[in-house]
Scaffold this motif. Structure first.
Motif, PDB file in Angstrom:
ATOM      1  N   GLU A 257       1.989 -21.088  32.561  1.00 51.47           N
ATOM      2  CA  GLU A 257       2.023 -21.118  31.098  1.00 51.47           C
ATOM      3  C   GLU A 257       1.501 -19.810  30.518  1.00 51.47           C
ATOM      4  O   GLU A 257       2.021 -19.329  29.515  1.00 51.47           O
TER       5      GLU A 257
ATOM      6  N   ILE B  48       4.242 -17.379  30.727  1.00 45.38           N
ATOM      7  CA  ILE B  48       5.274 -17.653  29.715  1.00 45.38           C
ATOM      8  C   ILE B  48       4.824 -17.123  28.356  1.00 45.38           C
ATOM      9  O   ILE B  48       5.586 -16.469  27.643  1.00 45.38           O
ATOM     10  N   MET B  49       3.561 -17.393  28.024  1.00 43.51           N
ATOM     11  CA  MET B  49       3.059 -16.948  26.720  1.00 43.51           C
ATOM     12  C   MET B  49       3.165 -15.436  26.585  1.00 43.51           C
ATOM     13  O   MET B  49       3.508 -14.914  25.521  1.00 43.51           O
ATOM     14  N   ARG B  50       2.858 -14.735  27.675  1.00 40.23           N
ATOM     15  CA  ARG B  50       2.956 -13.273  27.636  1.00 40.23           C
ATOM     16  C   ARG B  50       4.409 -12.862  27.385  1.00 40.23           C
ATOM     17  O   ARG B  50       4.686 -11.986  26.565  1.00 40.23           O
ATOM     18  N   LEU B  51       5.349 -13.524  28.108  1.00 44.07           N
ATOM     19  CA  LEU B  51       6.759 -13.146  27.988  1.00 44.07           C
ATOM     20  C   LEU B  51       7.307 -13.436  26.604  1.00 44.07           C
ATOM     21  O   LEU B  51       8.234 -12.785  26.132  1.00 44.07           O
ATOM     22  N   VAL B  52       6.748 -14.444  25.952  1.00 41.89           N
ATOM     23  CA  VAL B  52       7.228 -14.805  24.621  1.00 41.89           C
ATOM     24  C   VAL B  52       6.662 -13.838  23.575  1.00 41.89           C
ATOM     25  O   VAL B  52       7.058 -13.854  22.418  1.00 41.89           O
ATOM     26  N   GLY B  53       5.750 -12.977  23.986  1.00 40.94           N
ATOM     27  CA  GLY B  53       5.289 -11.931  23.068  1.00 40.94           C
ATOM     28  C   GLY B  53       3.891 -12.113  22.530  1.00 40.94           C
ATOM     29  O   GLY B  53       3.536 -11.519  21.519  1.00 40.94           O
ATOM     30  N   ALA B  54       3.074 -12.951  23.206  1.00 41.28           N
ATOM     31  CA  ALA B  54       1.702 -13.139  22.742  1.00 41.28           C
ATOM     32  C   ALA B  54       0.818 -12.023  23.277  1.00 41.28           C
ATOM     33  O   ALA B  54       1.004 -11.559  24.398  1.00 41.28           O
TER      34      ALA B  54
ATOM     35  N   ILE C  75      -3.779 -15.338  23.931  1.00 47.22           N
ATOM     36  CA  ILE C  75      -3.705 -16.297  25.035  1.00 47.22           C
ATOM     37  C   ILE C  75      -5.095 -16.650  25.541  1.00 47.22           C
ATOM     38  O   ILE C  75      -5.419 -17.803  25.786  1.00 47.22           O
TER      39      ILE C  75
END
Lengths: 302, 226
Positions: free
Chosen positions: A208, A211-217, A222
């Protein structure tokens, strides 16, 4: 913007805490156990301190004065010794006091009481009881007193008890040192256990995090919720542990009182509950936040 | 515009994922990357999101060299790229709505924007009735639609889709492809990696064929030829 982000981080932390119910419960349980071990270390520390102090208080040096020594002389010497930095206190016992104490101690023994009655004069000597601040200083104090060579002093009983006092002194310092070492070791193990538990909890969420990093966070966006969850773990674990010690110390107090009469663990707990909770809370927060912060680092490198 | 210049990715001397690749993708294009598994499709997409760093070469996104950015700054690039994966990559503890909203929250959009755009985006992929379901309560096709809604909610310039239909049945596959075409018609560049012959032969767009890390064919209206 900053306010919105803080609000979102707080909410996400709370939500992840609530929705990962089992993981949160397991983590809090382990952290509470860790704090419980630490709490016990605090109690054992206070307890052994009381016990050692009691033993230490029984050690002293006694200076006996010749029967003709005037009270003024003795009091002058008393002042002089009290001024020595290593000396904690000096008690003057006059001849009459000594006799009274002697009678009191032996009042059951008819022969001694009779024997005393036969005497015209008080056979006991006036004395000064000297207590050191630290049991390791008795040898030095005794040497100091001998070197002073007071004419009115008949004897100093330190040399008679020297062996026992020295042994007791070294035992006390060994027990203190070993106790501190064991406490440190246990605390270290406890911290490792807590850290690994949190690491495991974060490990289960590594995907997760990716994923958060890839979504641009951003990393902080995070990391924030995990730190918030760490705070929640720490606070709950501290409250649970502090509450747990209430019935426990109450239940154990009578048994402990048999071993060490000077120490009432329940009173000690009640008297120090605020400090105790503060330590638990501080340790819980440090453990929760630092473990989370360190454990999450590698998974943010996406 | 996306520009790859002399890109190579070498894991070790016996495993070369990409070899000296040069590629230009214009805005609003629909590009299909084709190749067997191990041909380098996924690696190429991972280089675009900087999940991996190239061994050699540079990648430009609208003139910005993204291979040069420190990792702490990557979120700026990633917010301009939407990503869709074969395994959906949804956050399991969050509802469909929250999954889509997360991308907007992370990008620092206001609550008002989020409340307006998330339902719109879920409506576009046909999931208005399941916005409060968790991923485990959704079928594969529905999960992929949530992922697509998430990828487009920040109005990215480009959507990268890595085998998005790999786990789906034929009907859902076509729903997803049609959705991607619709998004492309609305003006978003799409880069789709797939090895599904049916898809490639039916969408009739630019097809780039990769083999062992090299581009062996690049045709404007490509077909799958073996």
């Amino acid at each position: 913007m900053l306010f919105t982000n803080i609000k979102r981080v707080l909410r996400a932390g709370y939500l992840s805490f609530r929705r990962n119910g089992w993981l949160s419960t397991a983590t809090i349980t382990v952290m509470a156990l860790v704090l419980f071990v630490m709490g016990n270390l605090i109690f054992i520390g206070a307890l052994s301190q009381t016990a050692l102090d009691a033993v230490e208080a029984k050690i002293d040096i006694t200076m006996y004065f010749v029967p003709g020594a005037s009270e003024d002389d003795i009091l002058t010497i008393k002042e002089e010794i009290t001024a020595v930095p290593a000396v904690a206190g000096v008690t003057y016992v006059s001849r009459d006091q000594a006799l009274a104490e002697f009678r009191e101690r032996h009042k059951e023994n008819a022969m001694i009481v009779d024997a005393l009655g036969e005497l015209d004069d008080n056979p006991l000597e006036a004395s000064l009881n000297i207590q050191a601040k630290n049991s390791s200083q008795y040898a030095a104090i005794s040497e100091f007193l001998v070197n002073k060579n007071y004419p009115t002093v008949e004897k100093i009983n330190y040399s008679e008890n020297q062996k026992v006092i020295e042994k007791l002194g070294s035992m006390i310092s060994t027990v203190r040192g070993a106790g501190a070492l064991v406490a440190l070791l246990l605390a270290f193990v406890a911290v490792l256990v807590a850290f690994n538990t949190i690491r495991l909890a974060i490990y289960t969420m590594r995907e997760e995090i990716g994923i958060m990093r890839l979504v641009g966070a951003t990393r902080w966006f995070i990391r924030g919720p995990f730190l918030v969850a760490g705070v929640i773990y720490g606070v709950i674990a501290a409250v649970v542990t502090t509450a747990l010690f209430y019935p426990l110390s109450w239940g154990f107090a009578p048994y402990l009182a048999v071993v060490i009469p000077d120490f009432d663990i329940f009173q000690y707990y009640k008297g120090n509950i605020i400090e105790f909770f503060a330590i638990m809370l501080g340790a819980g927060l440090l453990l929760g936040v630092f473990s989370s912060g360190i454990a999450i680092r590698r998974y943010l490198e996406v | 515009m996306i520009l790859l210049e002399n890109i190579s990715k070498i894991y070790n001397h016996s495993s070369v994922a990409l070899k000296n690749v040069n590629l230009k993708v214009e805005p609003k294009e629909f590009v299909t990357l084709v190749g067997t598994s191990g041909s380098g499709k996924t690696t190429m997409l991972k280089l675009l999101t900087r999940e991996e760093d190239p061994t050699e070469g540079k990648i430009f996104l609208d003139g910005i060299d993204i291979t040069d950015l420190p990792r702490s700054q990557l979120h700026h690039v990633r917010r301009r790229l939407g990503t869709v994966f074969q395994d959906y990559k949804l956050l399991p503890a969050q509802t469909a709505y929250e999954n889509v909203a997360f991308a907007m929250e992370a990008a620092g959009r206001t609550d008002e924007e989020i409340q307006e755009d998330v339902p719109q985006s879920l409506d576009l992929v046909g999931l208005s009735d399941k916005i409060n379901n968790f991923p485990h309560q959704l079928s594969g096709g529905e999960k992929q639609r949530v992922a697509i809604a998430r990828s487009l909610v920040n109005r990215p310039d480009v959507i990268l889709a890595d085998e998005p239909t790999g786990n789906l049945d034929p009907i859902n596959t076509w729903e997803i492809i049609k959705l991607l075409q619709k998004i492309n018609d609305l003006g978003t560049t799409i880069i789709l990696a797939t090895h599904d012959k049916e898809i490639i032969n039916n969408i009739d767009k630019r097809v780039i064929v990769l083999e062992k890390g090299e581009i062996i064919s690049d045709k404007a209206n490509g077909k799958y030829l073996v």
